[in-house]
Design a protein around this motif. Sequence first.
Motif, mmCIF file in Angstrom:
data_model
loop_
_atom_site.group_PDB
_atom_site.id
_atom_site.type_symbol
_atom_site.label_atom_id
_atom_site.label_comp_id
_atom_site.label_asym_id
_atom_site.label_seq_id
_atom_site.Cartn_x
_atom_site.Cartn_y
_atom_site.Cartn_z
ATOM 1 N N LEU A 140 69.311 12.744 0.800
ATOM 2 C CA LEU A 140 70.282 12.089 -0.062
ATOM 3 C C LEU A 140 71.704 12.358 0.440
ATOM 4 O O LEU A 140 72.533 11.448 0.484
ATOM 5 C CB LEU A 140 70.133 12.559 -1.509
ATOM 6 C CG LEU A 140 71.120 11.980 -2.515
ATOM 7 C CD1 LEU A 140 70.963 10.468 -2.622
ATOM 8 C CD2 LEU A 140 70.933 12.640 -3.865
ATOM 9 N N ALA A 141 71.972 13.592 0.828
ATOM 10 C CA ALA A 141 73.295 13.940 1.364
ATOM 11 C C ALA A 141 73.580 13.177 2.651
ATOM 12 O O ALA A 141 74.700 12.692 2.861
ATOM 13 C CB ALA A 141 73.380 15.447 1.609
ATOM 14 N N GLN A 142 72.583 13.045 3.501
ATOM 15 C CA GLN A 142 72.767 12.288 4.739
ATOM 16 C C GLN A 142 72.997 10.808 4.441
ATOM 17 O O GLN A 142 73.844 10.167 5.061
ATOM 18 C CB GLN A 142 71.560 12.456 5.656
ATOM 19 C CG GLN A 142 71.439 13.845 6.238
ATOM 20 C CD GLN A 142 70.122 14.063 6.967
ATOM 21 O OE1 GLN A 142 69.161 13.323 6.786
ATOM 22 N NE2 GLN A 142 70.083 15.113 7.783
ATOM 23 N N LEU A 143 72.255 10.273 3.479
ATOM 24 C CA LEU A 143 72.429 8.875 3.095
ATOM 25 C C LEU A 143 73.821 8.649 2.514
ATOM 26 O O LEU A 143 74.500 7.672 2.853
ATOM 27 C CB LEU A 143 71.356 8.459 2.094
ATOM 28 C CG LEU A 143 71.459 7.033 1.568
ATOM 29 C CD1 LEU A 143 71.243 6.026 2.694
ATOM 30 C CD2 LEU A 143 70.451 6.809 0.457
ATOM 31 N N GLU A 144 74.266 9.546 1.636
ATOM 32 C CA GLU A 144 75.611 9.450 1.075
ATOM 33 C C GLU A 144 76.659 9.467 2.173
ATOM 34 O O GLU A 144 77.622 8.690 2.144
ATOM 35 C CB GLU A 144 75.886 10.596 0.097
ATOM 36 C CG GLU A 144 75.242 10.446 -1.240
ATOM 37 C CD GLU A 144 75.502 11.633 -2.134
ATOM 38 O OE1 GLU A 144 76.064 12.652 -1.672
ATOM 39 O OE2 GLU A 144 75.138 11.565 -3.314
ATOM 40 N N PHE A 145 76.483 10.365 3.137
ATOM 41 C CA PHE A 145 77.439 10.453 4.249
ATOM 42 C C PHE A 145 77.461 9.163 5.059
ATOM 43 O O PHE A 145 78.536 8.647 5.392
ATOM 44 C CB PHE A 145 77.109 11.638 5.156
ATOM 45 C CG PHE A 145 78.000 11.709 6.357
ATOM 46 C CD1 PHE A 145 79.299 12.175 6.236
ATOM 47 C CD2 PHE A 145 77.547 11.302 7.595
ATOM 48 C CE1 PHE A 145 80.132 12.227 7.343
ATOM 49 C CE2 PHE A 145 78.377 11.353 8.707
ATOM 50 C CZ PHE A 145 79.668 11.813 8.568
ATOM 51 N N LEU A 146 76.290 8.630 5.372
ATOM 52 C CA LEU A 146 76.223 7.395 6.156
ATOM 53 C C LEU A 146 76.854 6.220 5.406
ATOM 54 O O LEU A 146 77.583 5.412 6.004
ATOM 55 C CB LEU A 146 74.782 7.077 6.529
ATOM 56 C CG LEU A 146 74.140 7.993 7.567
ATOM 57 C CD1 LEU A 146 72.655 7.663 7.727
ATOM 58 C CD2 LEU A 146 74.857 7.871 8.899
ATOM 59 N N VAL A 147 76.590 6.127 4.119
ATOM 60 C CA VAL A 147 77.175 5.045 3.329
ATOM 61 C C VAL A 147 78.698 5.192 3.280
ATOM 62 O O VAL A 147 79.434 4.223 3.484
ATOM 63 C CB VAL A 147 76.574 5.002 1.906
ATOM 64 C CG1 VAL A 147 77.349 4.067 1.002
ATOM 65 C CG2 VAL A 147 75.109 4.604 1.963
ATOM 66 N N ALA A 148 79.182 6.408 3.021
ATOM 67 C CA ALA A 148 80.630 6.631 2.954
ATOM 68 C C ALA A 148 81.299 6.353 4.295
ATOM 69 O O ALA A 148 82.351 5.713 4.348
ATOM 70 C CB ALA A 148 80.917 8.069 2.508
ATOM 71 N N ALA A 149 80.684 6.810 5.378
ATOM 72 C CA ALA A 149 81.244 6.555 6.713
ATOM 73 C C ALA A 149 81.240 5.058 7.020
ATOM 74 O O ALA A 149 82.214 4.527 7.581
ATOM 75 C CB ALA A 149 80.461 7.320 7.769
ATOM 76 N N GLY A 150 80.179 4.379 6.650
ATOM 77 C CA GLY A 150 80.108 2.933 6.857
ATOM 78 C C GLY A 150 81.160 2.189 6.055
ATOM 79 O O GLY A 150 81.819 1.273 6.574
ATOM 80 N N LEU A 151 81.330 2.582 4.792
ATOM 81 C CA LEU A 151 82.347 1.944 3.956
ATOM 82 C C LEU A 151 83.748 2.191 4.503
ATOM 83 O O LEU A 151 84.591 1.280 4.513
ATOM 84 C CB LEU A 151 82.247 2.445 2.511
ATOM 85 C CG LEU A 151 81.028 2.014 1.718
ATOM 86 C CD1 LEU A 151 81.031 2.674 0.341
ATOM 87 C CD2 LEU A 151 80.951 0.515 1.588
ATOM 88 N N LEU A 152 83.985 3.405 4.974
ATOM 89 C CA LEU A 152 85.297 3.715 5.550
ATOM 90 C C LEU A 152 85.551 2.884 6.806
ATOM 91 O O LEU A 152 86.659 2.378 7.008
ATOM 92 C CB LEU A 152 85.406 5.211 5.852
ATOM 93 C CG LEU A 152 86.780 5.709 6.282
ATOM 94 C CD1 LEU A 152 87.825 5.413 5.212
ATOM 95 C CD2 LEU A 152 86.721 7.196 6.567
ATOM 96 N N ALA A 153 84.529 2.709 7.620
ATOM 97 C CA ALA A 153 84.664 1.876 8.819
ATOM 98 C C ALA A 153 84.976 0.431 8.438
ATOM 99 O O ALA A 153 85.831 -0.218 9.058
ATOM 100 C CB ALA A 153 83.386 1.950 9.660
ATOM 101 N N VAL A 154 84.306 -0.073 7.407
ATOM 102 C CA VAL A 154 84.566 -1.444 6.951
ATOM 103 C C VAL A 154 85.999 -1.571 6.436
ATOM 104 O O VAL A 154 86.679 -2.576 6.707
ATOM 105 C CB VAL A 154 83.537 -1.870 5.877
ATOM 106 C CG1 VAL A 154 83.927 -3.186 5.226
ATOM 107 C CG2 VAL A 154 82.146 -1.963 6.480
ATOM 108 N N ILE A 155 86.480 -0.556 5.713
ATOM 109 C CA ILE A 155 87.858 -0.579 5.220
ATOM 110 C C ILE A 155 88.838 -0.663 6.378
ATOM 111 O O ILE A 155 89.777 -1.475 6.361
ATOM 112 C CB ILE A 155 88.157 0.655 4.342
ATOM 113 C CG1 ILE A 155 87.391 0.579 3.024
ATOM 114 C CG2 ILE A 155 89.652 0.788 4.071
ATOM 115 C CD1 ILE A 155 87.433 1.860 2.215
ATOM 116 N N VAL A 156 88.637 0.165 7.389
ATOM 117 C CA VAL A 156 89.535 0.171 8.554
ATOM 118 C C VAL A 156 89.505 -1.194 9.245
ATOM 119 O O VAL A 156 90.557 -1.753 9.585
ATOM 120 C CB VAL A 156 89.151 1.301 9.529
ATOM 121 C CG1 VAL A 156 89.889 1.165 10.853
ATOM 122 C CG2 VAL A 156 89.434 2.656 8.898
ATOM 123 N N ILE A 157 88.325 -1.739 9.433
ATOM 124 C CA ILE A 157 88.198 -3.050 10.089
ATOM 125 C C ILE A 157 88.868 -4.136 9.251
ATOM 126 O O ILE A 157 89.587 -4.993 9.785
ATOM 127 C CB ILE A 157 86.715 -3.376 10.361
ATOM 128 C CG1 ILE A 157 86.172 -2.448 11.438
ATOM 129 C CG2 ILE A 157 86.537 -4.835 10.754
ATOM 130 C CD1 ILE A 157 84.659 -2.471 11.576
#
Length: 171
Positions: free
Chosen positions: A5-22
């Motif tokens: 769950l922690a890994q999934l949360e991290f991946l989702v947060a990192a993905g969302l942050l990447a989308v924000i930057v893009i």
Amino acid sequence: MLRRLAQLEFLVAAGLLAVIVILVFTAAIMRFFGHPLIWSVDMAQLLFIWVCFFGAARAMRSKGHIAIDLAIRWVPHKWRLALEFAVSAVVLAFLGLLAVEGTRLALQNSQRQFGDSGLSYAWVTMAVPAGCVMLGIALVWNAVGAWRRRSDGETLVYTRSETEYSSVSEL
């Protein structure tokens, strides 16, 4: 399971942050060329609130939230653990209240449109109850871990022990 769950949360947060930057970068470039993406700022704001709650849950799980422990630093471990359990009960009650009221707010805002994006404003307000649930799970996990290791004389609910400092990167 919680590690997944922690890994999934991290991946989702990192993905969302990447989308924000893009999104923000693309919007700036398009605006420079005279073709602004009106919806991109709204979308970046929507994603940012979700990233904040994912980050808060990760910080709770790794005991990384800022703390001012000057007044209780010299309190014996047994009493400090009891105090942290009492604080945890209050925090869980508050998170539960926020989750319930956040859900009500999301349901009330389901017909409201979020800016120029065309999305329901409920996507913004649902971040609050979802984030509260994630924070609650992380807090309960920390409390259970502190209870199980209460005899070691160093494990607490909110404060990292010396052995936990080395394992933070594994979360």
